[in-house]
Design a protein around this motif. Structure first.
Motif, PDB file in Angstrom:
ATOM      1  N   SER A 187       0.997  -1.345   0.050  1.00 27.87           N
ATOM      2  CA  SER A 187      -0.056  -0.012  -0.046  1.00 27.87           C
ATOM      3  C   SER A 187       1.073   1.292  -0.045  1.00 27.87           C
ATOM      4  N   HIS A 193      -4.728   2.765  -5.456  1.00 28.62           N
ATOM      5  CA  HIS A 193      -5.553   2.725  -4.290  1.00 28.62           C
ATOM      6  C   HIS A 193      -5.924   4.047  -3.828  1.00 28.62           C
ATOM      7  N   HIS A 198      -8.474   6.933  -0.306  1.00 32.55           N
ATOM      8  CA  HIS A 198      -8.323   7.996   0.316  1.00 32.55           C
ATOM      9  C   HIS A 198      -8.906   9.379  -0.316  1.00 32.55           C
ATOM     10  N   PHE A 308      -6.581   9.120   7.710  1.00 34.69           N
ATOM     11  CA  PHE A 308      -5.901   8.643   6.470  1.00 34.69           C
ATOM     12  C   PHE A 308      -5.309   7.376   6.682  1.00 34.69           C
ATOM     13  N   ASP A 312      -6.361   3.057   5.227  1.00 34.61           N
ATOM     14  CA  ASP A 312      -5.602   2.138   4.769  1.00 34.61           C
ATOM     15  C   ASP A 312      -5.588   0.694   5.514  1.00 34.61           C
TER      16      ASP A 312
HETATM   17 FE   LIG Z   1      -2.632   4.341   1.485  1.00 40.15          FE
END
Ligand SMILES: [Fe+2]
Ligand code: FES
Length: 372
Positions: A187, A193, A198, A308, A312
């Motif tokens: 990631s 992504h 995000h 944030f 993830d």
């Molecule tokens: Fe991320």
């Protein structure tokens, strides 16, 4: 440079990369590719809280480790396990020179040597000087403590993240992700992504996917992407005023270093992945700046940073559940090339260590295009 879309083979999770030399496959234990690199520096927490007689229990790659500072102020890291009955030494006392096990009072130096067994009678001939607790290599850099879980002298490992300016402020957020080290580390290098995971207004005001074209070049133990931010970039960049230059480096074992420069103004956004166990990974995000005005934004920035990282965390945990059911990935298109590079770098680190030769970065400078 001509670039064509690349379809990667379906690959085992946290296991393999693109097509490789079959001879190399024979040479390397396939299980080694599924585990985090054994000989590398991993972030085990902030250095700031580690003062005086404090002991801290940390976890790294399935090991329980106790860290502290010796009389000279240098950090030490010992296996958090008394050799007598397995008691956690982090639960005991520390006078700045010796750790005392709370179970039967055995004392150990910060080097891990047994210094005293207070229950021994003068008439007992037993010699405790041979009893040792395993000591791990440990260093301090960029405000964090880094441990190498490899027993013995560290080999050639990627250099530690450092700061090339004097920060006037910093902000650190840590989060445990219930996912493997490889999936979590991917990631950090996955541009695909960002638009989907995000999508907070403060980070990505526009919902549209836009064509991106960036050049990546190899650096020791990783690769770096440099660019000029545009006025349509994240509002976070605009805090600096002007159009900053942004450089994002990935470095083994799981380190992402984003450096933002606008004239004399500097901002560094560092992210470190640390394997706790086979299916739990610590994500540490550290933001540093040299702009005094940003100190006022700390109370606002902290929850945003946490949000944030939580984005993830949530998506990685769901993806891990899918990989647990069927452990294959399809790395597809140029946006997935950095993920393939991660596996190539990791493989090279293992093969170089195995052959006792220097690490040779297998990557070349490349332009990648994707939409995000
Ligand atoms: Fe991320
Ligand atoms: S378990 Fe540590 S002294 Fe007995």
């Amino acid at each position: 440079m001509s670039v064509s879309p690349v379809a990667a083979p379906s690959i085992a999770p946290h296991a393999t990369g693109p097509a490789r030399d079959p001879a190399a496959d024979e040479a390397l234990d396939p299980d080694a590719m599924r585990r985090p690199l054994p000989d590398a520096w991993y972030c085990v927490g902030q250095a700031s809280g580690l003062t005086g007689k404090a002991l801290r229990a940390v976890e790294l790659n399935g090991e329980q480790i106790v860290i502290g500072r010796d009389a000279s102020g240098a950090p030490f890291a010992l296996r958090d396990r008394c050799p007598h009955r397995g008691m956690a030494l982090s639960k005991g006392g520390f006078d700045g020179a010796e750790l005392v096990c709370p179970f039967h009072g055995w004392r150990f130096s910060t080097e891990g040597r047994c210094r005293d067994v207070p229950t021994l009678s003068e008439h007992d001939a037993a010699d405790f000087s041979k009893i040792v607790v395993q000591r791990f290599p440990v260093v301090e850099s960029a405000g964090f403590v880094w441990v190498n879980p490899n027993l013995g002298a560290p080999g050639e490992t990627a250099s530690l993240p450092a700061l090339d300016f004097d920060p006037v402020g910093s902000l650190v957020v840590e989060l445990v992700v219930e996912a493997s080290f490889d999936l979590t580390t991917l990631s950090l290098v996955d541009p695909g992504h960002v638009a989907f995971v995000h999508d907070s207004w403060w980070f990505r005001p526009s919902k549209e996917l836009r064509e991106k074209k960036k050049t990546f070049r190899p650096v020791p133990h990783g690769f770096v992407m440099s660019s000029h931010a545009t006025t349509t970039s994240s509002p976070v960049y605009r805090l600096l005023g002007g159009v900053p230059d942004v450089e994002i480096e990935f470095r083994l074992p799981g380190v992402r270093l984003e450096r933002i420069t606008a004239g004399p103004k500097r901002l560094a956004n560092y992210t470190f992945a640390t394997p706790l166990t086979a299916n739990r990974t610590l994500l540490t995000n550290a933001l540093y700046w040299n702009i005094p005005g940003l100190n006022l934004l700390k109370p606002v920035a902290r929850p945003l940073m946490r949000q944030f990282l939580t984005q993830d965390q949530q998506v990685l945990q769901h993806a891990q559940a899918g990989l647990d059911r069927k452990p294959t990935m399809v790395l597809f298109g140029q946006g997935d090339l950095p993920s393939q590079w991660y596996f190539r770098l990791k493989r090279e680190a293992l093969e170089a260590a195995r052959a006792g030769r220097p690490f040779e970065n297998p990557l070349e400078t490349r332009e990648l295009r994707w939409r995000s």
